[in-house]
Design an enzyme around this catalytic site. Structure first.
Site, PDB file in Angstrom:
ATOM      1  N   ASP A  92      -3.073   2.425  -5.844  1.00 27.78           N
ATOM      2  CA  ASP A  92      -2.205   2.527  -4.812  1.00 27.78           C
ATOM      3  C   ASP A  92      -1.940   1.339  -3.992  1.00 27.78           C
ATOM      4  O   ASP A  92      -1.177   1.462  -3.098  1.00 27.78           O
ATOM      5  CB  ASP A  92      -2.466   3.752  -3.878  1.00 27.78           C
ATOM      6  CG  ASP A  92      -3.761   3.739  -3.307  1.00 27.78           C
ATOM      7  OD1 ASP A  92      -4.465   2.860  -3.593  1.00 27.78           O
ATOM      8  OD2 ASP A  92      -3.848   4.687  -2.025  1.00 27.78           O
ATOM      9  N   GLU A  93      -2.297   0.243  -4.323  1.00 28.58           N
ATOM     10  CA  GLU A  93      -2.430  -1.078  -3.544  1.00 28.58           C
ATOM     11  C   GLU A  93      -2.576  -2.289  -4.475  1.00 28.58           C
ATOM     12  O   GLU A  93      -3.221  -2.310  -5.583  1.00 28.58           O
ATOM     13  CB  GLU A  93      -3.206  -0.990  -2.560  1.00 28.58           C
ATOM     14  CG  GLU A  93      -4.969  -0.955  -2.921  1.00 28.58           C
ATOM     15  CD  GLU A  93      -5.989  -1.278  -1.664  1.00 28.58           C
ATOM     16  OE1 GLU A  93      -5.286  -1.805  -0.660  1.00 28.58           O
ATOM     17  OE2 GLU A  93      -6.801  -0.476  -1.674  1.00 28.58           O
ATOM     18  N   ASP A 118       0.865  -1.222  -0.135  1.00 29.11           N
ATOM     19  CA  ASP A 118       0.103  -0.161  -0.014  1.00 29.11           C
ATOM     20  C   ASP A 118       0.872   1.267  -0.015  1.00 29.11           C
ATOM     21  O   ASP A 118       1.595   1.395   0.786  1.00 29.11           O
ATOM     22  CB  ASP A 118      -1.067   0.028   1.139  1.00 29.11           C
ATOM     23  CG  ASP A 118      -2.121   0.965   1.080  1.00 29.11           C
ATOM     24  OD1 ASP A 118      -2.206   1.843   0.085  1.00 29.11           O
ATOM     25  OD2 ASP A 118      -3.077   1.223   2.121  1.00 29.11           O
TER      26      ASP A 118
END
Length: 359
Positions: free
Chosen positions: A111-112, A13
């Site tokens: 973002d992950e 993350d």
């Protein structure tokens, strides 16, 4: 004698992703409270997309109205959302993750992502991932290590920022047991409220809950699933099968409230046109519609309907306009959203790890 290589799930993350990308573009903003949202104008109606850690210390968080965020941090730098820049940065990160030795990568968003790896030292592997991402992109990330996808996802929160944390069957209840159910991935405030009505307040309480009680409250499929979630159980293998969207949605926040029927219908037509562009790219017919209405000051309602399978834009738009008949008259509207649900191909991935829905 070397240790046995086990299968581990890593959840990567990126830390304050959007804000971090902006700081890379504007190094002079490093260390300053930074808020990204809307067109960067707090006098307009918009919400915070992300806030730097410095801004979060003042209580600013994603989804907060931009004007309130600006009031909390008068000295903050407020920037407009630049989706193209974030997409490009995300692509670099995901390419870096896919280049890691032996990794299977399941992307969850900008973002992950999950990584499935075989290693005898998952923490060392996680640190290598962090270095690789930073060297390639200049971005920092946190990594959760787990023996299930759920445990890895939850573990990341304990590693932030820039850290690594491990959650397994061995320490799950020790770490999570006394925490409220809303801290679980996949349990929002509404679900936690329904659990609380049965006296289930904590993760440990959910883990030990009577399956019959859960099934009665949430149904024969979701009830047992929430029980598994309380124990941190679930999928153990990262699946890199390409994700196929079940639907597409668009929404608009209006700078001036809509009060006239003609305004509402015109706004829904525009939303339908934008959603249909996304649907057309998928090549699958629409089978359901959801209209999201946010009345002033901030009360949100949704209206849903199944429709006969169709790819005809005129039919979809007409069905969407029918939903506007359920809008309460004489109530000013500050936001409208439209979601189109599509039929799913037979080979679509089943059993994907759930995430909280924006709808």
């Amino acid at each position: 004698m070397s240790r046995r290589r086990e299968y581990w799930v890593l959840h990567v993350d990126l830390d304050q992703f959007i804000a971090a990308v902006e700081v890379l573009r504007h190094p002079e903003l490093a260390g300053r409270p930074l808020i990204v949202g809307g067109r960067g104008d707090p006098t307009e109606r918009a919400v915070v997309s992300t806030a730097s850690y410095e801004a979060r210390e003042f209580g600013v968080g994603s989804g907060m109205p931009l004007r309130i965020a600006a009031r909390k941090v008068p000295d903050a730098v407020i920037l407009p959302v630049d989706a193209e820049a974030y997409t490009a940065a995300s692509a670099q990160v995901m390419a870096t993750l896919r280049a890691q030795p032996g990794a299977t990568v399941q992307v969850l968003g900008w973002d992950e992502a999950f990584l499935g790896v075989q290693t005898d030292d998952p923490e060392t592997y996680a640190r290598q991932v962090q270095r690789a991402v930073f060297e390639r992109t200049g971005l920092h990330c946190s990594v959760g290590v787990g023996d299930t996808l759920v445990r890895a996802k939850v573990a990341t929160g304990f590693g932030k920022p820039r850290g690594v944390f491990r959650l397994t069957a061995g320490n799950w209840l020790e770490v999570m047991g006394d925490r409220p159910t809303v801290d679980l991935w996949g349990v929002g405030s509404r679900i936690s409220g329904r659990l609380a009505a049965h006296g289930i307040m904590t993760v440990a309480g959910l883990a030990a809950a009577d399956p019959a009680v859960l099934a009665a409250e949430f149904g024969p499929k979701m009830g047992p699933w929430y029980g598994l979630l309380g124990r941190g159980e679930g999928a153990r293998v990262v699946d890199d099968t390409p994700w196929i969207a079940r639907g597409h949605s668009r929404e608009t926040t209006f700078q001036q409230d809509l009060t006239e029927r003609a305004q509402i219908e015109e706004a829904v037509r525009e939303l339908a046109a934008r959603v249909l562009e996304d649907v057309a790219a998928e090549g699958r017919p629409v089978i359901g519609l959801t209209l999201k209405v946010r009345y002033a000051p901030f009360i949100t309602k949704t209206m849903q309907k199944k429709i006969a399978e169709t790819g005809d834009p005129e039919v979809v738009t007409a069905r969407a306009l029918e939903l506007t008949e359920k809008i309460e008259p004489d109530r000013p509207i500050r936001l409208l959203g439209l979601r189109a649900e599509m039929s799913m191909p037979e080979d679509a991935r089943e059993g994907h790890t759930p995430t909280r829905s924006g709808w």
